[in-house]
Design a protein around this motif. Sequence first.
Motif, PDB file in Angstrom:
ATOM      1  N   ARG A 117       2.336  -9.317  -2.521  1.00 48.84           N
ATOM      2  CA  ARG A 117       2.804 -10.501  -4.714  1.00 48.84           C
ATOM      3  C   ARG A 117       4.331 -10.350  -4.293  1.00 48.84           C
ATOM      4  O   ARG A 117       5.180  -9.970  -3.879  1.00 48.84           O
ATOM      5  N   HIS A 118       4.714 -11.973  -4.697  1.00 48.37           N
ATOM      6  CA  HIS A 118       6.252 -12.413  -4.990  1.00 48.37           C
ATOM      7  C   HIS A 118       6.523 -11.945  -6.131  1.00 48.37           C
ATOM      8  O   HIS A 118       6.020 -11.167  -7.224  1.00 48.37           O
ATOM      9  N   VAL A 119       7.349 -11.271  -6.438  1.00 44.45           N
ATOM     10  CA  VAL A 119       8.171 -10.777  -7.362  1.00 44.45           C
ATOM     11  C   VAL A 119       8.462 -11.858  -8.991  1.00 44.45           C
ATOM     12  O   VAL A 119       9.698 -12.739  -8.533  1.00 44.45           O
ATOM     13  N   GLY A 120       7.935 -11.294  -9.258  1.00 46.68           N
ATOM     14  CA  GLY A 120       7.930 -12.575 -10.518  1.00 46.68           C
ATOM     15  C   GLY A 120       9.152 -12.644 -11.288  1.00 46.68           C
ATOM     16  O   GLY A 120       9.577 -14.166 -11.505  1.00 46.68           O
ATOM     17  N   GLU A 121      10.296 -11.293 -11.352  1.00 51.36           N
ATOM     18  CA  GLU A 121      11.488 -11.577 -12.229  1.00 51.36           C
ATOM     19  C   GLU A 121      12.072 -10.851 -11.276  1.00 51.36           C
ATOM     20  O   GLU A 121      11.836  -9.644 -11.034  1.00 51.36           O
ATOM     21  N   VAL A 122      13.108 -11.648 -10.728  1.00 45.50           N
ATOM     22  CA  VAL A 122      14.129 -10.340 -10.647  1.00 45.50           C
ATOM     23  C   VAL A 122      15.762 -10.703 -10.746  1.00 45.50           C
ATOM     24  O   VAL A 122      15.620 -12.001 -10.931  1.00 45.50           O
ATOM     25  N   SER A 123      16.851  -9.516 -11.049  1.00 42.17           N
ATOM     26  CA  SER A 123      17.715 -10.296 -10.970  1.00 42.17           C
ATOM     27  C   SER A 123      18.310 -10.238 -10.180  1.00 42.17           C
ATOM     28  O   SER A 123      18.901  -9.268  -8.778  1.00 42.17           O
ATOM     29  N   SER A 124      20.060 -10.565 -10.344  1.00 38.82           N
ATOM     30  CA  SER A 124      20.495 -10.605  -8.876  1.00 38.82           C
ATOM     31  C   SER A 124      22.008 -10.454  -9.133  1.00 38.82           C
ATOM     32  O   SER A 124      22.020 -10.120  -9.675  1.00 38.82           O
TER      33      SER A 124
ATOM     34  N   GLY B 216       0.713  -1.378  -0.083  1.00 39.31           N
ATOM     35  CA  GLY B 216       0.381   0.140   0.024  1.00 39.31           C
ATOM     36  C   GLY B 216       0.721   1.584   0.099  1.00 39.31           C
ATOM     37  O   GLY B 216       0.358   2.225  -0.030  1.00 39.31           O
ATOM     38  N   LEU B 217       2.166   1.319   0.458  1.00 43.20           N
ATOM     39  CA  LEU B 217       2.602   1.790  -0.055  1.00 43.20           C
ATOM     40  C   LEU B 217       3.472   2.745  -0.779  1.00 43.20           C
ATOM     41  O   LEU B 217       3.869   3.984  -1.823  1.00 43.20           O
ATOM     42  N   TYR B 218       2.935   1.801  -1.844  1.00 38.88           N
ATOM     43  CA  TYR B 218       3.167   2.813  -3.591  1.00 38.88           C
ATOM     44  C   TYR B 218       1.863   3.978  -3.494  1.00 38.88           C
ATOM     45  O   TYR B 218       2.818   4.440  -4.195  1.00 38.88           O
TER      46      TYR B 218
ATOM     47  N   ASP C 159       3.992  -2.855 -13.411  1.00 39.22           N
ATOM     48  CA  ASP C 159       3.277  -1.660 -14.023  1.00 39.22           C
ATOM     49  C   ASP C 159       4.428  -0.746 -15.235  1.00 39.22           C
ATOM     50  O   ASP C 159       3.971  -0.159 -15.978  1.00 39.22           O
ATOM     51  N   ARG C 160       5.467  -0.756 -15.115  1.00 40.49           N
ATOM     52  CA  ARG C 160       6.300   0.473 -15.107  1.00 40.49           C
ATOM     53  C   ARG C 160       7.553   0.223 -15.191  1.00 40.49           C
ATOM     54  O   ARG C 160       8.526   0.879 -15.884  1.00 40.49           O
ATOM     55  N   GLY C 161       7.609  -1.001 -15.722  1.00 43.29           N
ATOM     56  CA  GLY C 161       9.318  -2.033 -16.145  1.00 43.29           C
ATOM     57  C   GLY C 161      10.162  -1.845 -15.305  1.00 43.29           C
ATOM     58  O   GLY C 161      11.137  -1.816 -16.205  1.00 43.29           O
ATOM     59  N   VAL C 162       9.769  -1.709 -14.270  1.00 43.02           N
ATOM     60  CA  VAL C 162      11.178  -1.147 -13.658  1.00 43.02           C
ATOM     61  C   VAL C 162      11.789  -2.460 -13.295  1.00 43.02           C
ATOM     62  O   VAL C 162      11.242  -3.260 -12.957  1.00 43.02           O
ATOM     63  N   PRO C 163      13.349  -2.517 -13.289  1.00 40.96           N
ATOM     64  CA  PRO C 163      13.857  -3.642 -13.302  1.00 40.96           C
ATOM     65  C   PRO C 163      14.053  -4.321 -11.277  1.00 40.96           C
ATOM     66  O   PRO C 163      14.341  -2.927 -10.890  1.00 40.96           O
ATOM     67  N   VAL C 164      13.974  -5.123 -10.679  1.00 41.47           N
ATOM     68  CA  VAL C 164      14.267  -5.504  -9.151  1.00 41.47           C
ATOM     69  C   VAL C 164      15.005  -6.378  -9.184  1.00 41.47           C
ATOM     70  O   VAL C 164      15.208  -7.269  -9.340  1.00 41.47           O
ATOM     71  N   MET C 165      16.104  -6.042  -8.330  1.00 44.23           N
ATOM     72  CA  MET C 165      17.048  -6.492  -8.027  1.00 44.23           C
ATOM     73  C   MET C 165      17.583  -7.378  -6.857  1.00 44.23           C
ATOM     74  O   MET C 165      17.382  -6.344  -5.694  1.00 44.23           O
ATOM     75  N   VAL C 166      17.919  -8.437  -6.122  1.00 45.21           N
ATOM     76  CA  VAL C 166      17.879  -8.862  -4.311  1.00 45.21           C
ATOM     77  C   VAL C 166      19.659  -9.424  -5.141  1.00 45.21           C
ATOM     78  O   VAL C 166      20.108  -9.950  -5.938  1.00 45.21           O
ATOM     79  N   HIS C 167      19.840  -9.507  -3.963  1.00 42.27           N
ATOM     80  CA  HIS C 167      21.312 -10.235  -3.941  1.00 42.27           C
ATOM     81  C   HIS C 167      21.156 -11.924  -4.018  1.00 42.27           C
ATOM     82  O   HIS C 167      20.348 -12.276  -3.922  1.00 42.27           O
ATOM     83  N   GLU C 168      21.785 -12.782  -4.735  1.00 44.86           N
ATOM     84  CA  GLU C 168      21.394 -13.787  -5.650  1.00 44.86           C
ATOM     85  C   GLU C 168      20.908 -14.813  -4.727  1.00 44.86           C
ATOM     86  O   GLU C 168      20.230 -15.886  -4.580  1.00 44.86           O
ATOM     87  N   ALA C 169      21.533 -14.978  -3.271  1.00 43.44           N
ATOM     88  CA  ALA C 169      21.089 -16.079  -2.064  1.00 43.44           C
ATOM     89  C   ALA C 169      19.959 -15.485  -1.322  1.00 43.44           C
ATOM     90  O   ALA C 169      19.298 -16.615  -0.760  1.00 43.44           O
ATOM     91  N   ASP C 170      18.792 -14.438  -2.352  1.00 43.72           N
ATOM     92  CA  ASP C 170      18.357 -14.144  -1.775  1.00 43.72           C
ATOM     93  C   ASP C 170      16.396 -14.426  -2.837  1.00 43.72           C
ATOM     94  O   ASP C 170      15.795 -13.515  -2.964  1.00 43.72           O
ATOM     95  N   ALA C 171      17.583 -14.836  -3.777  1.00 51.18           N
ATOM     96  CA  ALA C 171      16.332 -14.456  -5.102  1.00 51.18           C
ATOM     97  C   ALA C 171      15.190 -15.167  -5.210  1.00 51.18           C
ATOM     98  O   ALA C 171      14.211 -14.324  -4.778  1.00 51.18           O
TER      99      ALA C 171
ATOM    100  N   PHE D 193       5.250  -3.352  -3.202  1.00 53.05           N
ATOM    101  CA  PHE D 193       5.007  -3.026  -3.979  1.00 53.05           C
ATOM    102  C   PHE D 193       5.617  -3.553  -5.347  1.00 53.05           C
ATOM    103  O   PHE D 193       5.698  -3.116  -6.374  1.00 53.05           O
ATOM    104  N   ALA D 194       6.865  -4.074  -4.964  1.00 47.69           N
ATOM    105  CA  ALA D 194       8.411  -4.843  -5.846  1.00 47.69           C
ATOM    106  C   ALA D 194       7.442  -4.928  -7.328  1.00 47.69           C
ATOM    107  O   ALA D 194       7.748  -4.564  -8.383  1.00 47.69           O
ATOM    108  N   GLU D 195       6.595  -6.026  -6.710  1.00 46.98           N
ATOM    109  CA  GLU D 195       5.768  -6.550  -8.405  1.00 46.98           C
ATOM    110  C   GLU D 195       5.149  -5.324  -8.953  1.00 46.98           C
ATOM    111  O   GLU D 195       5.136  -5.085 -10.406  1.00 46.98           O
ATOM    112  N   ARG D 196       4.300  -5.004  -8.284  1.00 39.92           N
ATOM    113  CA  ARG D 196       3.899  -3.349  -8.994  1.00 39.92           C
ATOM    114  C   ARG D 196       3.947  -2.775  -9.563  1.00 39.92           C
ATOM    115  O   ARG D 196       4.318  -2.924 -10.899  1.00 39.92           O
ATOM    116  N   LEU D 197       5.588  -2.256  -9.092  1.00 44.75           N
ATOM    117  CA  LEU D 197       6.096  -1.439  -9.872  1.00 44.75           C
ATOM    118  C   LEU D 197       7.388  -1.827 -11.062  1.00 44.75           C
ATOM    119  O   LEU D 197       6.956  -1.359 -12.048  1.00 44.75           O
ATOM    120  N   ARG D 198       7.769  -3.386 -11.166  1.00 42.39           N
ATOM    121  CA  ARG D 198       7.601  -3.997 -12.189  1.00 42.39           C
ATOM    122  C   ARG D 198       6.607  -4.735 -13.397  1.00 42.39           C
ATOM    123  O   ARG D 198       7.154  -4.151 -14.294  1.00 42.39           O
TER     124      ARG D 198
END
Length: 243
Positions: free
Chosen positions: A127-134, A36-38, A77-89, A70-75
Amino acid sequence: MEVAPGIHRVGTETVVNAYLVVEAGEVTVVDAAISGLYRELPRELAAMGRTIEDVRALILTHGHSDHIGFAERLRTDRGVPVMVHEADAALARGEVPNPSKGLGPTKISPLVRFLWFSAIRGGLRTRHVGEVSSFGDGATLDVPGSPRVILTPGHTPGSAVLHFASQGALLIGDAFATYAVTTGASGPRVAPFTADADEAVGSLARIEDIDADVVLPGHGDPWRGGVAEAVRLVRTTASHPSR
Ligand SMILES: [Zn+2]
C-alpha cells in the motif's frame, strides 16, 4: 539481528532490508521493506529490549515499493510518522510512476529469489503511504539517532543517505547495493532499478569522505570496508559492467 551497536536488521535474510536504530530507549525504523516483514518487527524489537510502543518514526531512504512495504500499516495502526526526502514524497504516495526504466541485466535464479521473497511477504500488495512528511538535503532529523540527510539522486530523484554518526553507521538505501537482486552479484555496485546510473554514481562523491564503521544497504550484507573503498568499487563495477 544486530548489525552495529544499537542497530538491528529486521529478519534473517538480506534480500530486502529494514533497520531499527535505538537511542535512549526509542527507535527509528529505516525503510519498511516488504509488507509481510511487519510480523517480524515485534521479535526484532524484543531482541533490542524494546516494543512497538518505542517506535517514534519511520524514515524512507526513497519511495520505491520494496522500501515502503509496511509503512502505511505502521502509520495507521501505530500513528508512527513516515518521512521521506521531498523529491520522493509523491512516489511514496503513489502519485507518480516509478522513474526506473527497467530491470537492466538479469539472471533468472536471483531474480526469481527476489520476486519470491517479495511475493510470500506480501510484496504484491504494497500500500502506498497516505501521508508523508518530507525533509531536505542536509537536514538533521529530530528522531532517535538524529541522522543527517545527504541527498544522493540517481536511483530515484529523492534517494537519501542517512548518517547516524553516534552509531558509526551510514544507511544508504539504494544509493548503491552490496547485492544485486536481479543478478545475484555481490559487493558494492549500482543498485538494480536505478533510474539514472550515471547520476547515481556521480552522487557518491557526496558521501565518500564520510567516516563510518558500517554501511547498511537496502539490499545485501553490511559493508565494513570503509565508505571510500565502497564508492571506489561502485565506480569500478559501473565502468566494467561485466564484473
Ligand atoms: Zn530502490
